[in-house]
Enzyme design. Structure first.
Site, PDB file in Angstrom:
ATOM      1  N   PHE A   1      27.257 -58.790 -41.113  1.00  0.00           N
ATOM      2  CA  PHE A   1      28.288 -58.412 -40.155  1.00  0.00           C
ATOM      3  C   PHE A   1      28.351 -56.922 -39.853  1.00  0.00           C
ATOM      4  O   PHE A   1      29.047 -56.511 -38.939  1.00  0.00           O
ATOM      5  CB  PHE A   1      29.660 -58.862 -40.680  1.00  0.00           C
ATOM      6  CG  PHE A   1      29.684 -60.306 -41.116  1.00  0.00           C
ATOM      7  CD1 PHE A   1      29.706 -61.330 -40.179  1.00  0.00           C
ATOM      8  CD2 PHE A   1      29.664 -60.643 -42.461  1.00  0.00           C
ATOM      9  CE1 PHE A   1      29.710 -62.670 -40.568  1.00  0.00           C
ATOM     10  CE2 PHE A   1      29.676 -61.972 -42.867  1.00  0.00           C
ATOM     11  CZ  PHE A   1      29.695 -62.988 -41.919  1.00  0.00           C
TER      12      PHE A   1
ATOM     13  N   SER B   1      23.409 -55.087 -45.661  1.00  0.00           N
ATOM     14  CA  SER B   1      23.619 -53.688 -46.040  1.00  0.00           C
ATOM     15  C   SER B   1      22.791 -53.296 -47.256  1.00  0.00           C
ATOM     16  O   SER B   1      22.446 -52.115 -47.429  1.00  0.00           O
ATOM     17  CB  SER B   1      25.103 -53.416 -46.301  1.00  0.00           C
ATOM     18  OG  SER B   1      25.622 -54.300 -47.271  1.00  0.00           O
TER      19      SER B   1
ATOM     20  N   ASP C   1      27.615 -59.259 -56.797  1.00  0.00           N
ATOM     21  CA  ASP C   1      28.140 -60.379 -56.012  1.00  0.00           C
ATOM     22  C   ASP C   1      27.962 -61.655 -56.814  1.00  0.00           C
ATOM     23  O   ASP C   1      26.921 -61.839 -57.455  1.00  0.00           O
ATOM     24  CB  ASP C   1      27.395 -60.498 -54.675  1.00  0.00           C
ATOM     25  CG  ASP C   1      28.166 -61.273 -53.617  1.00  0.00           C
ATOM     26  OD1 ASP C   1      28.676 -62.371 -53.945  1.00  0.00           O
ATOM     27  OD2 ASP C   1      28.258 -60.802 -52.475  1.00  0.00           O
TER      28      ASP C   1
ATOM     29  N   ASP D   1      32.750 -53.444 -50.564  1.00  0.00           N
ATOM     30  CA  ASP D   1      32.646 -54.333 -49.403  1.00  0.00           C
ATOM     31  C   ASP D   1      32.709 -55.786 -49.871  1.00  0.00           C
ATOM     32  O   ASP D   1      32.004 -56.641 -49.356  1.00  0.00           O
ATOM     33  CB  ASP D   1      31.327 -54.062 -48.663  1.00  0.00           C
ATOM     34  CG  ASP D   1      31.282 -54.727 -47.294  1.00  0.00           C
ATOM     35  OD1 ASP D   1      32.356 -54.993 -46.722  1.00  0.00           O
ATOM     36  OD2 ASP D   1      30.171 -54.982 -46.803  1.00  0.00           O
TER      37      ASP D   1
ATOM     38  N   HIS E   1      38.448 -59.354 -49.622  1.00  0.00           N
ATOM     39  CA  HIS E   1      39.381 -58.591 -48.804  1.00  0.00           C
ATOM     40  C   HIS E   1      40.843 -58.885 -49.122  1.00  0.00           C
ATOM     41  O   HIS E   1      41.725 -58.645 -48.302  1.00  0.00           O
ATOM     42  CB  HIS E   1      39.110 -58.847 -47.320  1.00  0.00           C
ATOM     43  CG  HIS E   1      37.868 -58.168 -46.830  1.00  0.00           C
ATOM     44  ND1 HIS E   1      36.642 -58.333 -47.428  1.00  0.00           N
ATOM     45  CD2 HIS E   1      37.660 -57.303 -45.798  1.00  0.00           C
ATOM     46  CE1 HIS E   1      35.735 -57.617 -46.789  1.00  0.00           C
ATOM     47  NE2 HIS E   1      36.329 -56.975 -45.796  1.00  0.00           N
TER      48      HIS E   1
ATOM     49  N   HIS F   1      34.346 -50.250 -46.738  1.00  0.00           N
ATOM     50  CA  HIS F   1      34.100 -50.928 -45.459  1.00  0.00           C
ATOM     51  C   HIS F   1      35.325 -51.737 -45.047  1.00  0.00           C
ATOM     52  O   HIS F   1      36.158 -52.120 -45.871  1.00  0.00           O
ATOM     53  CB  HIS F   1      32.894 -51.865 -45.592  1.00  0.00           C
ATOM     54  CG  HIS F   1      32.349 -52.323 -44.284  1.00  0.00           C
ATOM     55  ND1 HIS F   1      31.802 -53.568 -44.083  1.00  0.00           N
ATOM     56  CD2 HIS F   1      32.281 -51.691 -43.066  1.00  0.00           C
ATOM     57  CE1 HIS F   1      31.410 -53.675 -42.827  1.00  0.00           C
ATOM     58  NE2 HIS F   1      31.689 -52.563 -42.190  1.00  0.00           N
ATOM     59  N   ASP F   2      35.420 -52.011 -43.751  1.00  0.00           N
ATOM     60  CA  ASP F   2      36.489 -52.818 -43.167  1.00  0.00           C
ATOM     61  C   ASP F   2      37.854 -52.180 -43.368  1.00  0.00           C
ATOM     62  O   ASP F   2      38.829 -52.852 -43.737  1.00  0.00           O
ATOM     63  CB  ASP F   2      36.464 -54.249 -43.723  1.00  0.00           C
ATOM     64  CG  ASP F   2      35.214 -55.005 -43.323  1.00  0.00           C
ATOM     65  OD1 ASP F   2      34.714 -54.766 -42.215  1.00  0.00           O
ATOM     66  OD2 ASP F   2      34.712 -55.807 -44.128  1.00  0.00           O
TER      67      ASP F   2
END
Length: 235
Positions: A24, A59, A78, A148, A151, A176-177
């Site tokens: 994204f 990324s 992750d 990242d 969220h 990020h975001d």
């Protein structure tokens, strides 16, 4: 503010692989991330670059390219089961990423293929698991921490709490975001950004929703849970 992109760009084949990968992040934000990674590695003498939230490796290609250029390594954190918004029934769910045998998201195979096709596997160490568990046992210093991942306040705040204490004094924090306006996106990364500013980080660059920050002068690299504070607690 200094624009780190002015003198630092990825090799053409790295940028091409990034643009072709599932994910994204827009190109302009990716270029800012790459520049920050190269700069952080330079400032810290080649310490590792860490990414929290890898998905399919878009990324991670840029961090791996930066690691190759700087003679260091990129670390990716992750669990590869997908974040909240990637689960069935949610906006960013991709059914092609569901493991049919277990019926759950599994982005790890796509991530590995992404790095293979980019020719960057040897420059990445994939840490597969949940961020707080890995952060709790991690003992090294880091040139860059790129947040990242999840969220929610729990996940984004936990990533900050767990990994920023490992950031070297001259390292960079990238978030990020970050959306100051709630109409543009979730607020948890923005609250982490505000927390970093309150903790003494200084903004280096703004590109879209990507924020690059440096620890303010005179601020200690350690904090609760850091290697230094843990050692002190042990006497």
């Amino acid at each position: 503010m200094t624009d780190l992109r002015e003198s630092t760009r990825p090799a053409p084949e790295v940028l091409t692989a990034f643009e072709a990968a599932t994910g994204f992040m827009p190109v302009d934000e990716g270029l800012a991330l790459y520049a920050a990674a190269v700069e952080a590695a330079r400032l810290t003498g080649g310490l590792p670059l860490l990414e929290i939230g890898t998905y399919c490796g878009r990324s991670a290609i840029l961090l791996a390219g930066a690691a190759r250029a700087a003679g260091t390594v990129a670390l990716t954190v992750d669990h590869h089961r997908g974040s909240e918004e990637q689960q069935p029934g949610w906006e960013y769910h991709d059914p092609t990423l569901v493991d049919p045998e277990v019926g759950r998201m599994d982005t790890l195979p796509r991530f590995r293929r992404t790095l293979h096709h980019a020719g960057l596997e040897e420059h990445v160490i994939a840490l597969v698991g949940r961020s707080p568990q890995i952060a709790a046992v991690w003992g090294g210093r880091l040139a860059l921490v790129f947040i990242d991942g999840g969220h929610t306040d729990e996940h984004a705040g936990g990533d900050y709490q767990g990994w920023v204490p490992h950031l070297a004094e001259d390292g960079l924090l990238v978030i990020h975001d970050v959306f100051p306006d709630p109409a543009d996106g979730g607020q948890a990364p923005y609250r982490v950004y505000l927390r970093a500013l309150a903790d003494g980080f200084e903004e280096v660059s703004v590109t879209g929703s990507l924020r690059v920050l440096r620890r303010g002068a005179g601020r200690a690299a350690g904090g609760p849970g850091s290697p230094e504070s843990t050692d002190r607690a042990k006497g």
